[in-house]
Scaffold this motif. Structure first.
Motif: not given
Length: 234
Positions: A62-65, A112-124, A161-162
């Protein structure tokens, strides 16, 4: 960081727009839990269910800024006003709240894992999903990206993000493959480096690639990200 290039098998994918005329159907979640969910969790659960309803077990990335930042902000306002904080609201304010709700609803104990990486979140997140599936192909990997703009209290946020949600299932017998790359930006980037970068966010670029099956590019200060769709490699 070195340049990165990888390819993921796409068995299916689903998305939910930032602005939708109807609420997402999350009827597979029991009513008592469903009524406590935020809009962010609802759209994340919707696209996740679309991709994995027939899979007995899936590993989730799961990813979300911003994650449940709006819920957290409301909690902080309650504390500031001397009002009580709901334990349920607190437990659902963490970044990985959606993965817990999804696993409980399905009776699925997979990792399950979760990550957030600023504007590059989806890419990572795409890179993490690739790494997990490449390490073990016996269980599908479900990438879920969901986001919404931060509360106005935080002021102007660069590359904001939109909103919306996207899920991609990595599994055997894919319909196509999504090729991804991250190339470090030169100190003095030439205009041509980002000639095709017509998207304000990574999610817009990836959605364009999935929708149109054409390449898409997004640039940050540090890197050029590119995605392409290849049905011939499936």
């Amino acid at each position: 960081m070195p340049d990165l290039h990888w390819t993921i098998p796409v068995a299916r994918w689903s998305s939910w727009p930032a602005v939708a005329a109807v609420a997402p159907d999350v009827g597979f979640i029991e009513p008592m839990v469903r009524r406590r969910l935020s809009t962010l969790s609802r759209i994340a659960l919707k696209v996740a269910h679309d991709c994995a309803a027939d899979k007995p077990s899936v590993r989730i990335v799961f990813a979300s800024r911003h994650g449940e930042l709006r819920r957290t902000t409301d909690i902080l306002r309650n504390i500031s006003a001397g009002e009580p904080v709901s334990p349920t609201s607190f437990s659902l304010s963490v970044l990985n709240a959606m993965t817990g709700v999804f696993g409980i609803a399905r009776g699925d104990r997979s990792a399950a894992s979760a990550l957030s990486a600023g504007a590059e979140t989806l890419g990572y997140a795409l890179l993490e999903a690739h790494a997990q599936y490449a390490t073990d192909t016996s269980t599908p990997v479900l990438l879920v990206y969901a986001d919404e703009p931060a509360d106005p209290a935080y002021g102007t946020i660069e590359e904001e993000v939109q909103g919306g949600a996207l899920a991609i299932l990595l599994d055997e017998a894919p319909v196509a493959r999504l090729t991804c790359s991250r190339t470090a930006a030169a100190a003095e980037r030439a205009p041509a480096d980002c000639a095709g970068a017509l998207f304000a966010t990574q999610s817009q670029a990836v959605h364009h690639c999935l929708d149109t099956h054409t390449g898409a590019q997004w640039c940050s200060e540090y890197a050029v990200w590119e995605w392409s769709w290849d049905e011939g490699a499936a």
